[in-house]
Design a protein around this motif. Structure first.
Motif, PDB file in Angstrom:
ATOM      1  N   SER A  40       0.835  -1.208   0.000  1.00 33.96           N
ATOM      2  CA  SER A  40       0.000   0.000   0.000  1.00 33.96           C
ATOM      3  C   SER A  40       0.867   1.255   0.000  1.00 33.96           C
ATOM      4  N   ALA A  41       1.843   1.282  -0.889  1.00 26.06           N
ATOM      5  CA  ALA A  41       2.816   2.382  -0.912  1.00 26.06           C
ATOM      6  C   ALA A  41       2.155   3.745  -1.096  1.00 26.06           C
ATOM      7  N   ALA A  42       1.181   3.825  -2.018  1.00 26.82           N
ATOM      8  CA  ALA A  42       0.537   5.115  -2.274  1.00 26.82           C
ATOM      9  C   ALA A  42      -0.170   5.626  -1.035  1.00 26.82           C
ATOM     10  N   GLY A  43      -0.813   4.711  -0.290  1.00 27.29           N
ATOM     11  CA  GLY A  43      -1.483   5.111   0.940  1.00 27.29           C
ATOM     12  C   GLY A  43      -0.506   5.594   1.985  1.00 27.29           C
ATOM     13  N   ILE A  44       0.619   4.900   2.126  1.00 25.05           N
ATOM     14  CA  ILE A  44       1.628   5.291   3.110  1.00 25.05           C
ATOM     15  C   ILE A  44       2.291   6.614   2.712  1.00 25.05           C
ATOM     16  N   GLN A  45       2.434   6.842   1.402  1.00 26.24           N
ATOM     17  CA  GLN A  45       3.005   8.108   0.952  1.00 26.24           C
ATOM     18  C   GLN A  45       2.161   9.302   1.364  1.00 26.24           C
ATOM     19  N   SER A  46       0.869   9.081   1.581  1.00 22.93           N
ATOM     20  CA  SER A  46      -0.005  10.183   1.995  1.00 22.93           C
ATOM     21  C   SER A  46       0.374  10.724   3.365  1.00 22.93           C
ATOM     22  N   LEU A  47       1.202   9.974   4.116  1.00 26.43           N
ATOM     23  CA  LEU A  47       1.718  10.494   5.385  1.00 26.43           C
ATOM     24  C   LEU A  47       2.518  11.772   5.158  1.00 26.43           C
ATOM     25  N   GLY A  48       3.099  11.897   3.961  1.00 24.03           N
ATOM     26  CA  GLY A  48       3.834  13.115   3.628  1.00 24.03           C
ATOM     27  C   GLY A  48       2.930  14.335   3.625  1.00 24.03           C
ATOM     28  N   GLN A  49       1.683  14.162   3.117  1.00 18.20           N
ATOM     29  CA  GLN A  49       0.732  15.269   3.089  1.00 18.20           C
ATOM     30  C   GLN A  49       0.194  15.554   4.493  1.00 18.20           C
TER      31      GLN A  49
ATOM     32  N   TRP B 193      15.910  17.698   2.779  1.00 17.97           N
ATOM     33  CA  TRP B 193      15.931  16.962   1.513  1.00 17.97           C
ATOM     34  C   TRP B 193      17.086  15.966   1.490  1.00 17.97           C
ATOM     35  N   ALA B 194      18.264  16.412   1.910  1.00 20.83           N
ATOM     36  CA  ALA B 194      19.431  15.526   1.917  1.00 20.83           C
ATOM     37  C   ALA B 194      19.207  14.339   2.855  1.00 20.83           C
ATOM     38  N   LEU B 195      18.668  14.615   4.046  1.00 19.55           N
ATOM     39  CA  LEU B 195      18.410  13.543   5.008  1.00 19.55           C
ATOM     40  C   LEU B 195      17.377  12.553   4.485  1.00 19.55           C
ATOM     41  N   ARG B 196      16.336  13.082   3.855  1.00 19.50           N
ATOM     42  CA  ARG B 196      15.278  12.210   3.316  1.00 19.50           C
ATOM     43  C   ARG B 196      15.851  11.208   2.339  1.00 19.50           C
ATOM     44  N   TYR B 197      16.708  11.651   1.422  1.00 24.99           N
ATOM     45  CA  TYR B 197      17.263  10.749   0.414  1.00 24.99           C
ATOM     46  C   TYR B 197      18.232   9.753   1.025  1.00 24.99           C
ATOM     47  N   LEU B 198      18.932  10.145   2.080  1.00 20.35           N
ATOM     48  CA  LEU B 198      19.805   9.191   2.774  1.00 20.35           C
ATOM     49  C   LEU B 198      18.985   8.108   3.467  1.00 20.35           C
ATOM     50  N   PHE B 199      17.860   8.484   4.043  1.00 13.56           N
ATOM     51  CA  PHE B 199      16.966   7.489   4.640  1.00 13.56           C
ATOM     52  C   PHE B 199      16.460   6.516   3.581  1.00 13.56           C
ATOM     53  N   PHE B 200      16.122   7.038   2.400  1.00 15.80           N
ATOM     54  CA  PHE B 200      15.676   6.176   1.305  1.00 15.80           C
ATOM     55  C   PHE B 200      16.809   5.252   0.836  1.00 15.80           C
ATOM     56  N   ALA B 201      18.028   5.802   0.794  1.00 13.72           N
ATOM     57  CA  ALA B 201      19.177   5.028   0.309  1.00 13.72           C
ATOM     58  C   ALA B 201      19.463   3.818   1.181  1.00 13.72           C
ATOM     59  N   TYR B 202      19.302   3.975   2.487  1.00 14.31           N
ATOM     60  CA  TYR B 202      19.663   2.890   3.407  1.00 14.31           C
ATOM     61  C   TYR B 202      18.452   2.216   4.052  1.00 14.31           C
ATOM     62  N   GLY B 203      17.254   2.637   3.663  1.00  6.82           N
ATOM     63  CA  GLY B 203      16.056   2.009   4.205  1.00  6.82           C
ATOM     64  C   GLY B 203      15.656   0.776   3.415  1.00  6.82           C
TER      65      GLY B 203
ATOM     66  N   ASN C  22      15.071  -1.839   8.485  1.00 10.06           N
ATOM     67  CA  ASN C  22      15.178  -0.394   8.334  1.00 10.06           C
ATOM     68  C   ASN C  22      13.924   0.221   7.705  1.00 10.06           C
ATOM     69  N   TYR C  23      12.794  -0.410   7.953  1.00 10.19           N
ATOM     70  CA  TYR C  23      11.513   0.093   7.438  1.00 10.19           C
ATOM     71  C   TYR C  23      11.235   1.495   7.975  1.00 10.19           C
ATOM     72  N   TRP C  24      11.672   1.738   9.221  1.00  9.14           N
ATOM     73  CA  TRP C  24      11.449   3.049   9.843  1.00  9.14           C
ATOM     74  C   TRP C  24      12.107   4.172   9.048  1.00  9.14           C
ATOM     75  N   MET C  25      13.196   3.846   8.356  1.00 10.73           N
ATOM     76  CA  MET C  25      13.866   4.859   7.550  1.00 10.73           C
ATOM     77  C   MET C  25      12.981   5.311   6.383  1.00 10.73           C
ATOM     78  N   LEU C  26      12.285   4.355   5.775  1.00 10.41           N
ATOM     79  CA  LEU C  26      11.390   4.701   4.676  1.00 10.41           C
ATOM     80  C   LEU C  26      10.264   5.603   5.169  1.00 10.41           C
ATOM     81  N   ILE C  27       9.692   5.241   6.314  1.00  7.07           N
ATOM     82  CA  ILE C  27       8.606   6.043   6.871  1.00  7.07           C
ATOM     83  C   ILE C  27       9.094   7.436   7.239  1.00  7.07           C
ATOM     84  N   THR C  28      10.274   7.505   7.853  1.00  7.45           N
ATOM     85  CA  THR C  28      10.834   8.806   8.237  1.00  7.45           C
ATOM     86  C   THR C  28      11.088   9.671   7.010  1.00  7.45           C
ATOM     87  N   GLY C  29      11.611   9.063   5.952  1.00  6.83           N
ATOM     88  CA  GLY C  29      11.857   9.803   4.721  1.00  6.83           C
ATOM     89  C   GLY C  29      10.581  10.395   4.142  1.00  6.83           C
TER      90      GLY C  29
END
Length: 411
Positions: free
Chosen positions: A243-252, A282-292, A297-304
């Motif tokens: 449910s990636a699209a739904g989880i992405q709504s956390l950004g909004q 922005w830099a931190l977000r992409y680093l979380f994505f890189a290592y999530g 490390n699922y928490w990194m994706l959510i944090t990003g």
């Protein structure tokens, strides 16, 4: 404002951003799975937004502001958009799809200005009345993402329904627009030059060295921003997030929260620090994505994803306020138009052209090497952040921060 008009404007905002959020977030995944599109082609599809943003001032300045009521042209654009979105859903190859979505975005991007014009026309105090109506747009975007996730369209390769759903909502808004409060042409009797339409008188702001640096930074930061908009959903699905699209709504959701907190941060931090924090995020977000990942490390994706609120509000919203305070009374609108054209037009266009080939360069048999892909925009954001912190100096910042502090304290 009457209760009837408040309800109508709220419905308008909800549908406007529901339409956009229904297909835009998952576009990269749809193209990759359904049309076997390359990263470069996905970047080109998202580039349609930039082209629409560049052309939008002409449609608003030369047509909507002079000849037609805003609510009527909004209706026509959304009815035409419904047909184009449906056509995009039936495309059998990328070329047909790109043709449909390019024309659609040229028609859609001007509607973002039209809904604001219609809303402001009905308000006595936009500063107090607009946020409670605009937030319905964010809710519409969030609901679109949650719906896609709930129905498992990503996992079941049914993303074609995102375009059909958006087409239906666009047709509904197109019809509904003709019931909106009348908003006649603003400059019917005035002669409008190309300079007026593009807001070229606002270019004088670039004579201010600090604002010029901010302006360049705004364009530059939109290059890594394109990586996020264009490929995050594809990345999350390849990583195994459900449910990636739904989880992405956390950004909004995060964006809405930080939007409400901006006055407090202005008092505590001031404009320069907020701009810098936005870039650093922005830099931190992409680093979380890189290592999530979808495991430990699922928490990194959510944090990003949740960092979106800081990324967007601290830089873009703060930048809009900085621009508004620095511009003269006669060129406030022109200045906002110029910064929008530079970011969502030029900056995102460059980002879309750059991000696609980079994603293609790190394609593997079973997906992509996302770690390297995300490190690249992280590095770009980091460089922009460092240069901004070292070079940005503006005495006007103190005045802006002081005014905002007094204004906030007054509420």
């Amino acid at each position: 404002m009457t209760l009837t008009n408040r309800i109508k404007l709220s419905v308008m905002m909800f549908l406007e951003f529901f339409i956009w959020g229904a297909w835009f977030v998952t576009l990269g995944t749809f193209l990759g799975k359904n049309l076997a599109a390359s990263g470069t082609q996905i970047g080109l599809a998202y580039l349609s937004q930039s082209i629409g943003a560049i052309i939008a001032p002409f449609i608003i300045g030369l047509i909507a502001d002079r000849f037609f009521s805003a609510q009527k042209i909004l209706g026509v654009l959304h009815l035409a958009g419904a047909l184009l979105l449906w056509l995009a859903s039936t495309a059998v190859n990328f070329n047909v799809f790109f043709s449909a979505i390019l024309v659609y975005m040229i028609l859609f991007m001007p509607t973002l200005a039209l809904i604001n014009s219609i809303s402001f026309k009905q308000m006595k105090d936009p500063g107090k009345e607009f946020p409670s109506i605009r937030v319905l747009g964010t809710i519409g975007w969030i609901l679109a993402g949650l719906t896609i996730g709930w129905l498992n369209w990503e996992q079941n390769s049914l993303l074609v329904f995102t375009f059909k759903t958006a087409a239906g909502a666009s047709a509904l808004l197109g019809i509904f627009s003709f019931t909106l409060p009348a908003t006649p042409p603003m400059r019917k009797a005035e002669k409008t030059s190309i300079s007026d339409v593009l807001g070229l008188d606002a270019l004088r702001l670039l004579k201010n060295r600090s604002y010029l640096l901010f302006f360049i930074s705004s364009v530059a930061i939109c290059i890594p921003l394109a990586f996020y908009y264009n490929f995050t959903n594809l990345f999350l699905n390849e990583t195994g997030m459900k449910s990636a699209a739904g989880i992405q709504s956390l950004g909004q959701v995060s964006e809405t929260l930080f939007m409400l907190l901006i006055p407090i941060f202005f008092i505590r931090l001031g404009v320069k620090k907020m701009l810098a924090i936005g870039m650093l995020a922005w830099a931190l977000r992409y680093l979380f994505f890189a290592y999530g990942n979808a495991d430990a490390n699922y928490w990194m994706l959510i944090t990003g994803i949740v960092l979106h609120g800081i990324c967007y509000d601290f830089f873009f919203v703060t930048g809009q306020i900085y621009t508004d305070n620095l511009a003269g009374e006669k060129s406030k609108s022109a200045a906002q138009g110029l910064i929008t054209l530079a970011t969502y037009g030029v900056g995102m266009l460059i980002g879309s052209l750059v991000s696609g080939p980079i994603v293609d360069a790190f394609k593997m048999a079973d997906g992509h090497n996302w770690q390297i892909i995300w490190i690249i925009p992280a590095a770009i954001s980091g460089v922009i952040f460092v240069l901004f912190v070292l070079l940005f100096r503006d005495k006007h910042i103190e005045k802006v921060s002081s005014e905002l502090t007094i204004e906030t304290s007054g509420h």
